[in-house]
Motif scaffolding. Structure first.
Motif: not given
Length: 293
Positions: A130-134
């Motif tokens: 999810f950090d990559a999505v953010l």
């Protein structure tokens, strides 16, 4: 020989683009860069219509002032008519604070949806975080394009289209439905903010019957000019606009592309379209309030 004065020549047509996205949602260019690109393309006015947010409008307007480009406050909302999703543009939002609470809720739901998609992708062997999505969202309103970008950046797909087709598109294993917002409620939100509610890229599926139902809910207009519309579709939509006394709109739906059908300045929407929208807003302001003296 004296230089020509321009007397007797036809007036120069000015163009507008009333459907554009920035990094405030899923566009590739910052609001300031969108305005600079608009000026370079010779546009006189644009509407910034990011998904569920107007966060980029202030920066766009500050950048536009010295360039002579008018920036219209807009937003794009996802709504439903039955089981059909409809994208609704809210243009000329005069009181955006009236719907900020609702948009904040929509943005929070986007985050929850993205987290659920990440979990589903992990379950089928795609270890995206999810950090990559953010990081892909860059502080903008999170959406499926950012999930797709994170998957591509991680090396698990060749391009975003593959991510949609294999994993997160409708009916695919990592798809998560959007929060449901009824079309009637979406139109009311736009009207409460003082704007015009216009169906984005209605396409061939938006039949006369569907237009009639939407008009009964308070719809103000249709996006006639869009890169996905054929010449025949443009003529059909213009006829519907005239029949139901709606306003027309149009834009490139630009997300930052440098080639292809959705390039900035490619739609050639004349300034008269924006003038007609402004006139409709003036009519609404002048109309007596329901139940008034």
């Amino acid at each position: 020989m004296t230089a020509p004065t321009g007397e007797g020549l036809p007036p120069v047509t000015r163009y507008v683009d009333l459907h554009m996205h920035s990094t405030a949602s899923d566009g590739a260019r910052a609001p300031e860069d969108v305005v600079a690109a608009a000026a370079a393309a010779g546009l006189s006015a644009i509407a910034l219509t990011d998904h569920d947010t107007i966060a980029g409008v202030a920066a766009a307007r500050a950048a536009a002032a010295p360039l002579g480009v008018r920036v219209i406050t807009g937003v794009e909302l996802s709504a439903y008519e039955g089981e059909r999703e409809i994208h609704l543009l809210g243009l000329h939002l005069e009181r955006p604070e009236r719907i900020e609470g609702a948009m904040e809720e929509f943005r929070a739901t986007r985050v929850s949806r993205a987290k659920e998609m990440v979990a589903k992708l992990n379950a089928i062997g795609i270890p995206v975080t999810f950090d990559a999505v953010l990081a892909a969202a860059g502080g903008g309103a999170v959406g499926r394009p950012h999930v797709a970008r994170a998957v591509v950046d991680g090396g698990w797909a060749l391009d975003p289209r593959e991510v949609f087709d294999r994993f997160i598109g409708q009916g695919k294993p990592a798809n998560v439905p959007k929060q449901r917002l009824e079309l009637k409620d979406a139109i009311e939100l736009v009207h409460d903010a003082g704007g015009l509610a216009i169906v984005a890229h209605p396409g061939p599926d938006f039949t006369r019957t569907r237009v009639e139902r939407a008009v009964a809910l308070g719809l103000d207009g249709l996006e006639v000019w869009h890169p996905s519309h054929s010449a025949d579709e443009v003529r059909r939509l213009r006829a519907l606009v005239d029949h139901f006394r709606l306003v027309a709109s149009g834009g490139s739906d630009w997300h930052g592309a440098t080639e292809g059908p959705r390039v900035i300045g490619g739609m050639k929407v004349p300034m008269t379209v924006l003038e007609a929208q402004t006139a409709r807003l003036a009519e609404r302001r002048a109309a007596p309030a329901v139940g008034g003296a």
